[in-house]
Design a protein around this motif. Sequence first.
Motif: not given
Length: 330
Positions: A147-165
Amino acid sequence: MNIASIQALTNNISYYAPYCILVLGNVSCICNFITFTVKQLRHNSCGWYFLMSALFDFLYINFGLFTKLSSEQYGSTLQNTNLAWCRIRVFLTWTLPCFATSYLVLASLDRCLSTSTITRLRSFSQVKIARRITPIPVLLYSLTTCHQFFYYDLRPTCSPLPGTYAFFLSMYSIIWTSLIPQGCMLSFGILTYLNIRKSRLRLIHPVAERTNEPKRSRMDTQMIRITLIQVLCSSILLNIRTAYYSYTVLSTSIAKSSERRAMESLLLQISSFVFYLNFSKGFFVNTLSSKLFRRVFKQQLIAFCHRITCGKFHMAFKDERQANPTKVAS
């Protein structure tokens, strides 16, 4: 301690600790390879699990620390600019330690089965079965961590999506990758210890004559000792990281002073390197806990030195023969 001294200590730890762990970890893994690849141990189911655990220890220590050093000390920005590398690094730094720990769990399960009074359970403690189930931890943690391949993003650094995930990832880390494997290791270790105690009691009382339990070999006894001590040490080191991570999750909504934030940063660095230290300890724990391990390792070193010495002597003799063929013949 004031904020400046805490920050200075944090910087020193983050600078020097990776190099120390790289040296210790690589020495530990290479020495484990040398020992557990001996036929006597690699044909033992527990020895096979330790060999696989050492392999993933080696991969995690080098991949994790080299990528950490490249971004923190050598100015690499690839992790925060390339989304594919961001997700691959996160995935591997989560799964590689899980693979290594899983094989230690299987080693403790194997010793638990091997000391059981039930013949059917003891029959599962075989190297052919160990080799068949070797891919299971890799497949299990790869599938449950993808699941990390879908819910990690550059925000602007490499980090998981905020909130529920982000909340799910915290619980996933604490429960699935920490508490469950550590709980299994401890449970199997305790059951192994209880089985050994029952076995000793049966040797004392006459009822022992009516049991079908075979006498354990010296190697099995040594492997039990190695496993129990490894499980104990791993549980201590891994729980330090789990405890701190749990604290950070529970304290996210608390207002913190500058001193507290600096201290938490220091504790984060310490717990992070204690976590790496868990995957660097194998050889040293094995050496201190087992005479068999020390003897096999010593024999391997002597054989290695002998091959080098004989090889050099053979090359020198060959060179002399080519230079003076008549003298050598006479």
